[in-house]
Design a protein around this motif. Structure first.
Motif, PDB file in Angstrom:
ATOM      1  N   ALA A 101       0.833  -1.213   0.488  1.00  0.00           N
ATOM      2  CA  ALA A 101       0.252  -0.116   0.206  1.00  0.00           C
ATOM      3  C   ALA A 101       0.802   1.864   0.306  1.00  0.00           C
ATOM      4  N   ALA A 102       1.569   0.887   1.030  1.00  0.00           N
ATOM      5  CA  ALA A 102       2.970   2.046   0.799  1.00  0.00           C
ATOM      6  C   ALA A 102       3.673   2.296  -0.725  1.00  0.00           C
ATOM      7  N   ASN A 103       3.951   1.171  -1.637  1.00  0.00           N
ATOM      8  CA  ASN A 103       4.124   1.521  -3.035  1.00  0.00           C
ATOM      9  C   ASN A 103       3.547   2.571  -3.843  1.00  0.00           C
ATOM     10  N   VAL A 104       2.365   2.761  -3.471  1.00  0.00           N
ATOM     11  CA  VAL A 104       0.829   3.099  -3.792  1.00  0.00           C
ATOM     12  C   VAL A 104       1.329   4.852  -4.686  1.00  0.00           C
ATOM     13  N   TYR A 113      -1.499   3.441  -9.950  1.00  0.00           N
ATOM     14  CA  TYR A 113       0.133   3.700 -10.308  1.00  0.00           C
ATOM     15  C   TYR A 113       1.770   3.403  -8.884  1.00  0.00           C
ATOM     16  N   THR A 114       1.815   3.097  -9.580  1.00  0.00           N
ATOM     17  CA  THR A 114       2.715   2.673  -8.300  1.00  0.00           C
ATOM     18  C   THR A 114       4.178   3.192  -8.270  1.00  0.00           C
ATOM     19  N   ASN A 167      10.858   9.564  -6.851  1.00  0.00           N
ATOM     20  CA  ASN A 167      10.182   8.465  -7.852  1.00  0.00           C
ATOM     21  C   ASN A 167       8.720   9.060  -7.579  1.00  0.00           C
ATOM     22  N   PHE A 168       8.578   9.126  -6.249  1.00  0.00           N
ATOM     23  CA  PHE A 168       6.611   9.605  -6.466  1.00  0.00           C
ATOM     24  C   PHE A 168       6.203  10.643  -7.213  1.00  0.00           C
ATOM     25  N   LEU A 169       7.384  12.032  -6.745  1.00  0.00           N
ATOM     26  CA  LEU A 169       6.358  12.756  -7.819  1.00  0.00           C
ATOM     27  C   LEU A 169       7.059  12.788  -9.982  1.00  0.00           C
TER      28      LEU A 169
END
Length: 223
Positions: A101-104, A113-114, A167-169
């Motif tokens: 879930a934290a990878n989402v 999207y992960t 990566n998130f951004l």
């Protein structure tokens, strides 16, 4: 144990807050309205990115839902995509651990999207994960998804290490760009006088056609 009853003034403040939310008079509602009134150039790719510290207040009257429906209709007609960054504190995936879930990073109405999407040149998403995704829905999320936008988890961004935040951004920016460039739109634009003084251009989307991307293929992938 002594249970202290809420003061009358506190109750009145709570009622006032609820009424402000229902009638669109809260600071958050006014901020959204200001953003939606922004005058985009007719030929521009149009998006609004709402960044929230908490989810939308749960309505107790149908007024907020009616306003959200009206906003969604107007945004779609104007070709504006609404994207939302919100905590999603209870985000989870059925059958998966907290790490998954934290990878989402976020999701739209088609896929999840992960972090793994950061390694891809073209976003693919995970359609299967969308069926196991759990979160507390609200009218703001409904608005974003209803305008072809996406919802991103600010909690996962905050909890991530520097490289994961990067990566998130990357995924977030690519997803927003993809939502703006994935279809061709035809608009009927007219020049009108506002208050009889200034000329403004108002556009209405008359047709949409999904583009055929070179390598875009949304399907189930491992997160």
């Amino acid at each position: 144990y002594n249970i202290t009853e809420p003061k009358l003034s506190d109750k009145l403040q709570e009622i006032k807050k609820k009424l402000e939310n229902e009638f669109g008079l809260s600071k958050r509602a006014r901020a959204f309205q200001t953003a939606m009134n922004y005058r985009f150039r007719p030929e521009a790719l149009k998006t609004i990115v709402g960044v929230m510290t908490s989810g939308c207040y749960k309505p107790f009257l149908p007024l907020q839902a009616l306003r959200i429906f009206g906003h969604q209709f107007n945004l779609l007609n104007s070709g504006v995509v609404m994207n939302l960054v919100t905590p999603l504190n209870d985000l989870s995936l059925d059958g998966k651990d907290e790490k998954a879930a934290a990878n989402v990073v976020g999701f739209d109405s088609s896929a999840v999207y992960t972090q793994g999407e950061a390694k891809r040149k073209v976003l693919r998403g995970d359609e299967e994960a969308l069926h196991t995704l759990k979160y507390t829905n609200d009218n703001c999320i409904y608005l974003a998804l209803g305008t072809r936008g996406a919802v991103f988890s600010s909690s996962n961004f905050i909890k991530g290490k520097p490289n994961l935040r990067k990566n998130f951004l990357h995924v977030l920016s690519n997803k927003i760009t993809d939502s703006l460039t994935s279809e061709e739109q035809v608009a009927d634009c007219r020049c009108e006088l506002e208050r009889g003084m200034s000329a403004i251009t108002r556009c209405k989307i008359t047709s949409r056609q999904e583009k055929e991307p070179l390598a875009r293929n949304v399907k189930g992938v491992k997160g």
